[in-house]
Design an enzyme around this catalytic site. Structure first.
Site, PDB file in Angstrom:
ATOM      1  CE1 TYR A  51      -4.038   1.766  -0.008  1.00  0.00           C
ATOM      2  CE2 TYR A  51      -3.401   2.730   2.086  1.00  0.00           C
ATOM      3  CZ  TYR A  51      -4.251   2.676   0.998  1.00  0.00           C
ATOM      4  OH  TYR A  51      -5.315   3.547   0.928  1.00  0.00           O
ATOM      5  CG  ASN A 122     -15.704   0.503  -1.613  1.00  0.00           C
ATOM      6  OD1 ASN A 122     -16.046  -0.577  -1.147  1.00  0.00           O
ATOM      7  ND2 ASN A 122     -14.432   0.770  -1.866  1.00  0.00           N
ATOM      8  CB  SER A 149     -15.336  -3.627  -7.720  1.00  0.00           C
ATOM      9  OG  SER A 149     -15.384  -2.296  -8.229  1.00  0.00           O
ATOM     10  NE  ARG A 171     -10.936  -9.845 -13.701  1.00  0.00           N
ATOM     11  CZ  ARG A 171     -10.146 -10.509 -12.864  1.00  0.00           C
ATOM     12  NH1 ARG A 171      -8.935 -10.867 -13.239  1.00  0.00           N
ATOM     13  NH2 ARG A 171     -10.571 -10.829 -11.653  1.00  0.00           N
ATOM     14  CE1 TYR A 231     -11.403   1.889  -7.610  1.00  0.00           C
ATOM     15  CE2 TYR A 231     -11.443   2.697  -9.866  1.00  0.00           C
ATOM     16  CZ  TYR A 231     -11.938   1.866  -8.880  1.00  0.00           C
ATOM     17  OH  TYR A 231     -12.957   0.984  -9.164  1.00  0.00           O
ATOM     18  CG  PHE A 256      -9.069   9.363  -6.878  1.00  0.00           C
ATOM     19  CD1 PHE A 256      -9.353  10.712  -6.803  1.00  0.00           C
ATOM     20  CD2 PHE A 256      -9.639   8.502  -5.952  1.00  0.00           C
ATOM     21  CE1 PHE A 256     -10.209  11.191  -5.813  1.00  0.00           C
ATOM     22  CE2 PHE A 256     -10.486   8.969  -4.960  1.00  0.00           C
ATOM     23  CZ  PHE A 256     -10.775  10.325  -4.896  1.00  0.00           C
TER      24      PHE A 256
END
Length: 325
Positions: A51, A122, A149, A171, A231, A256
């Site tokens: 991260y 989110n 997502s 996908r 992001y 972002f």
């Protein structure tokens, strides 16, 4: 007090631990009893040491959750014991925390706890990207990958509320019907090989959660002069895009990060953002499915579940104070 501790040595290096009880709230503070906390991709990156920040081990992960007010300090007049609230700072994978009142967002008493536990990261990422990167107008097209997502679902729902149209890349076949029901204008199945299917419009803005050749596929869906905001790092690969998009089509690739967005925005803007999201939560206009809930003691299982490639919904951790614990 029980918490979840991690070492940063991988997804399996996580488990329950005891930490001192947080202090009683002082003036202008509140003490919260956490109820439910989400397991986000950012948490997985943190556990793997990939991260943007690397805390000293052992550390407590967790970026978001929902809580009930346990105690209030002197001077706090707009919250009461028993109120539901969202803590803005982490770490969140704890039973209790004490915070300044200004770092807490009140939410309606009848709010869905699952959805409230996912409110901070989110939906805020989706809304900030839609409103703060490019000056979009009603009718403009926005493209995204990882459209099924939690961020992707919120992009679809918020874009619809803002009068925007969305091109949504997934996908594998399966989520198309659900995404159309949420308000998607186009859903394209593309695994990263070859050209993406044709879309009904050209995007002025695109959101890339995947990297790798996922970035190139989005570029092909974009109009001249568009911006692609990366992001996420779901593929684990660097963003790849043919230079012709940059040179001849003037497409911009930028990053972002919600943590940076928090640092750069005035507190009034942050408060305004969450007030808007709370209203959308009340009306059911935002939200994402939940795949499973795990108690803190089974944090390693929760992390493993969240890391599965094929997973339909968010994984939550819950404390013993949760109504369904």
């Amino acid at each position: 007090m029980r918490v979840v501790e991690a070492t940063g040595d991988g997804l399996a290096a996580v488990g329950p631990a005891d930490r001192p009880e947080p202090p009683a709230p002082g003036r202008g503070e509140v003490k919260l009893q956490m109820l439910a906390m989400s397991v986000n991709p950012a948490d997985l990156l943190l556990l793997e040491g990939r991260y943007g920040v690397k805390p000293e081990p052992p550390f407590i992960p967790g970026a978001e959750g929902v809580a009930r007010v346990l105690e209030i300090g002197e001077g706090v007049t707009d919250l009461a014991v028993g109120d539901l609230a969202i803590p803005l700072p982490g770490p969140a994978w704890v039973e209790r925390m004490t915070l300044p009142r200004a770092a807490v967002v009140p939410i309606p008493p009848d709010a869905d706890l699952d959805q409230a536990a996912m409110l901070k990261a989110n939906p805020a990422t989706a809304l900030a990207m839609l409103k703060d990167i490019v000056g979009l107008q009603p009718g403009d097209w926005v493209a995204q990958n990882a459209a099924n997502s939690a961020v992707g679902v919120n992009v679809i729902r918020l874009a619809r509320a803002l009068g925007l149209k969305t091109i949504n890349v997934v996908r594998r076949p399966g989520p198309e019907e659900r995404l159309y029901a949420l308000g998607a204008d186009a859903v394209l199945v593309h695994d990263g090989e070859g050209l993406p299917p044709a879309a009904p419009g050209r995007a002025k803005l695109a959101f890339d959660a995947v990297g790798g050749w996922g970035t190139e596929a989005l570029a092909k869906l974009c109009d001249e002069g568009a911006v692609i905001a990366n992001y996420g790092l779901l593929s684990g690969e660097p963003c790849r895009m043919d230079p012709s998009h940059l040179v001849f089509r003037d497409i911009t690739l930028k990053g972002f990060w919600l943590t940076k967005w928090f640092r750069e925005q005035p507190k009034e803007k942050v408060a305004e953002t969450y007030a808007y999201l709370v209203e959308r939560l009340k009306t059911g206009e935002i939200g994402a499915p939940v795949a499973a809930r795990y108690p803190l003691e089974r944090a390693a299982e929760a992390v493993a579940h969240a890391a599965r490639d094929a997973r339909d919904g968010k994984v939550l951790l819950i404390t013993s104070a949760h109504p369904e614990a």
